[in-house]
Design a protein around this motif. Structure first.
Motif, PDB file in Angstrom:
ATOM      1  N   GLU A  94       0.858  -1.025   0.038  1.00  0.00           N
ATOM      2  CA  GLU A  94      -0.019  -0.056  -0.104  1.00  0.00           C
ATOM      3  C   GLU A  94       1.036   1.231  -0.007  1.00  0.00           C
ATOM      4  OE1 GLU A  94      -2.893  -0.870   3.246  1.00  0.00           O
ATOM      5  OE2 GLU A  94      -4.355  -0.465   1.710  1.00  0.00           O
ATOM      6  N   ARG A 100      -5.307  -1.580  -0.896  1.00  0.00           N
ATOM      7  CA  ARG A 100      -5.360  -3.038  -0.260  1.00  0.00           C
ATOM      8  C   ARG A 100      -6.727  -3.500  -1.216  1.00  0.00           C
ATOM      9  NH1 ARG A 100      -5.862  -5.006   5.462  1.00  0.00           N
ATOM     10  NH2 ARG A 100      -8.124  -5.103   5.067  1.00  0.00           N
ATOM     11  N   ALA A 101      -7.809  -2.840  -0.971  1.00  0.00           N
ATOM     12  CA  ALA A 101      -9.007  -3.262  -1.774  1.00  0.00           C
ATOM     13  C   ALA A 101      -8.861  -3.555  -3.130  1.00  0.00           C
ATOM     14  CB  ALA A 101     -10.145  -2.292  -1.455  1.00  0.00           C
ATOM     15  N   GLU A 102      -8.214  -2.763  -3.924  1.00  0.00           N
ATOM     16  CA  GLU A 102      -7.978  -2.635  -5.254  1.00  0.00           C
ATOM     17  C   GLU A 102      -6.934  -4.076  -5.425  1.00  0.00           C
ATOM     18  OE1 GLU A 102      -6.639   0.954  -6.833  1.00  0.00           O
ATOM     19  OE2 GLU A 102      -5.683   0.087  -8.462  1.00  0.00           O
ATOM     20  N   ASP A 105      -9.357  -7.010  -5.361  1.00  0.00           N
ATOM     21  CA  ASP A 105     -10.409  -7.163  -6.328  1.00  0.00           C
ATOM     22  C   ASP A 105      -9.660  -7.982  -7.469  1.00  0.00           C
ATOM     23  OD1 ASP A 105     -12.475  -6.179  -5.052  1.00  0.00           O
ATOM     24  OD2 ASP A 105     -12.508  -4.146  -6.241  1.00  0.00           O
TER      25      ASP A 105
ATOM     26  N   MET B   1     -18.792  -8.453  -8.725  1.00  0.00           N
ATOM     27  CA  MET B   1     -18.437  -8.320  -7.232  1.00  0.00           C
ATOM     28  C   MET B   1     -18.849  -6.830  -6.859  1.00  0.00           C
ATOM     29  SD  MET B   1     -15.581 -10.556  -5.610  1.00  0.00           S
ATOM     30  CE  MET B   1     -15.828 -11.355  -7.164  1.00  0.00           C
ATOM     31  N   LYS B   3     -17.908  -3.552  -4.979  1.00  0.00           N
ATOM     32  CA  LYS B   3     -16.638  -3.041  -4.162  1.00  0.00           C
ATOM     33  C   LYS B   3     -17.320  -2.063  -2.986  1.00  0.00           C
ATOM     34  CE  LYS B   3     -12.213  -0.773  -4.615  1.00  0.00           C
ATOM     35  NZ  LYS B   3     -11.347  -0.010  -5.509  1.00  0.00           N
ATOM     36  N   GLU B   6     -14.612   0.765   2.134  1.00  0.00           N
ATOM     37  CA  GLU B   6     -13.577   0.024   2.583  1.00  0.00           C
ATOM     38  C   GLU B   6     -12.954   0.660   4.110  1.00  0.00           C
ATOM     39  OE1 GLU B   6     -12.293  -2.860   2.043  1.00  0.00           O
ATOM     40  OE2 GLU B   6     -13.337  -3.105   0.034  1.00  0.00           O
ATOM     41  N   ASN B  27       0.500  -1.177   9.063  1.00  0.00           N
ATOM     42  CA  ASN B  27      -0.851  -0.529   9.125  1.00  0.00           C
ATOM     43  C   ASN B  27      -1.781  -1.663   9.131  1.00  0.00           C
ATOM     44  OD1 ASN B  27      -1.517  -1.545   6.682  1.00  0.00           O
ATOM     45  ND2 ASN B  27      -1.722   0.522   5.715  1.00  0.00           N
ATOM     46  N   HIS B  29      -6.193  -2.122   8.679  1.00  0.00           N
ATOM     47  CA  HIS B  29      -7.725  -1.333   8.209  1.00  0.00           C
ATOM     48  C   HIS B  29      -8.520  -1.888   9.349  1.00  0.00           C
ATOM     49  CE1 HIS B  29      -6.660  -0.482   4.024  1.00  0.00           C
ATOM     50  NE2 HIS B  29      -5.644  -1.081   4.200  1.00  0.00           N
TER      51      HIS B  29
END
Lengths: 315, 96
Positions: A94, A100-102, A105, B1, B3, B6, B27, B29
């Motif tokens: 990151e 991270r979500a990308e 995906d 899916m 998104k 987040e 880090n 989340h």
């Protein structure tokens, strides 16, 4: 930022960057870096993180059937570590500016790769031994070198991972050693796991150097410090004596100690199988992706509920 | 899916043992500080690496930039007299 620089300025910066790497200076997230360095690192790191996460699935398969409570507790801790390793690397990735979500995906949509070893099934309990010993053993050889790579966050994540990986390696070897002291059936079970996981473990180091398209740049930029073939050889040299010590046979008729080179010679890897698994046609590719997608979808309500709660309570 | 939205990112600092400084670990989340702490414990403290953890929203960190490294840290570069070994003492003098 890149588009504000003229081609001339970029060339100048690239030369400074190469000189910096050559001097052994570590690159940190906010430092200027060539676009290709960033892209290659991101490709490598996200692939690595995905491998840690998908790697939980073959072992998760045996959690409910571990032969004792102790074995179950150890396996659970090992799998939790893999989740942690995935998170360390996503966290490091990151810093390159991709969320991270990308990355997740890209994994779930099938655009990102993960290590092909996890597309093999885990058919008996000894496979837990073979994975810890061979698969994590191969990962250690790879990661010990990556710990000295030129990108600070990746290198720091690797240092952390290497400390934990030895536990994985030893618990796996201990499972194998224990089975090899057991009944004939248990010994055969261990040998069967060895036979199925040996070659895929060697494939983990990737194609031959002559056939590894990204290696040149990665070596120049010290993202990779040793070639695929060198690392593979190191893994073989340290693993063969471990196998012999507990009476396991290496399933390779060409394997033999070479006193001249002081390395083991070994047979040719089945690259057709390797390429086939990478293309998505391994024994478990579809199952693994389905399991990941299901886990992601089934957890969606937890993620949104926690977020809604935080917003409601002004946290 | 789909998104979905987040969880935001939090920087994690861990103190290895009493008496030591907190050090940046990475880090996590999390939707809020409380869960960020729990996630940080699970990710960065599975082997007693921490007796205390700080979590800070990643967006709350202001950092100096590498581009300005020259001018920003320049005031420290020409003051070698801040180091004791800048000063020469007569031979034979001890404990200074």
């Amino acid at each position: 930022m890149e588009n504000q620089l003229t081609a001339e300025e970029i060339t100048k910066r690239e030369m400074e960057f190469d000189a910096k790497i050559a001097k052994g200076i570590v690159v940190e997230p906010k430092d200027w870096m060539p676009d290709r360095y960033r892209k290659q690192l991101l490709r490598m790191m996200s692939q690595h993180a995905h491998s840690e996460v998908v790697g939980m699935l073959p072992e998760g398969n045996w959690l409910t059937r571990a032969p004792s409570l102790m074995r179950k507790a150890v396996l659970l801790a090992k799998i939790q570590d893999e989740a942690g390793h995935g998170l360390y690397i996503y966290s490091a990735a990151e810093t390159l500016g991709t969320d991270r979500a990308e990355m997740i995906d890209q994994l779930l949509s099938g655009h990102a790769k993960y290590s092909s070893i996890f597309n093999y099934p885990t058919l008996n309990w000894a496979d837990m031994g073979a994975i810890g010993w061979l698969v994590d053993g191969a990962a250690i050889v790879n990661q010990t070198v990556l710990a000295k790579c030129s990108y600070g966050p990746y290198s720091r994540a690797m240092v952390r991972i290497c400390k934990e990986e030895n536990f994985h390696n030893k618990q796996g070897y201990q499972i194998m050693a224990y089975l090899m002291k057991g009944t004939k059936e248990q010994q055969e079970m261990a040998q069967d796991a060895m036979n199925r996981f040996w070659w895929p473990s060697l494939m983990m180091f990737g194609p031959h150097d002559t056939n590894s398209p990204n290696s040149g740049d990665l070596m120049k930029w010290k993202v990779k410090l040793q070639t695929n073939d060198d690392l593979r050889q190191r893994f073989i040299d340290r693993t063969v004596p471990q196998a012999e010590a507990i009476g396991l046979k290496i399933p390779d008729p060409d394997l033999k100690w070479n006193p001249q080179t002081r390395h083991y010679d070994f047979g040719e890897i089945n690259w057709e199988e390797f390429n086939n698994v990478i293309k998505g046609n391994g024994p478990c590719n579809r199952l693994r992706m389905k399991q990941r997608r299901d886990a992601h979808e089934n957890g969606a309500w937890v993620r949104s509920a926690a977020l809604a709660y935080a917003e409601k309570h002004g946290k | 899916m789909s998104k979905s939205q987040e969880w935001p990112s939090w920087e994690v600092f861990t103190q290895n043992k009493n008496g030591e400084a907190h050090e940046h670990a990475g880090n996590v989340h999390a939707p809020d500080a409380e869960i960020a702490l729990m996630n940080a414990r699970d990710v960065y403290g599975r082997r007693q690496e921490a007796v205390n953890i700080w979590v800070v929203p990643s967006t709350a960190i202001t950092a100096s930039t590498p581009e300005d490294v020259g001018s920003f840290f320049d005031p420290a570069n020409d003051k070698m007299y801040r180091w004791p070994n800048y000063f020469k003492t007569p031979d034979g003098i001890k404990q200074i």
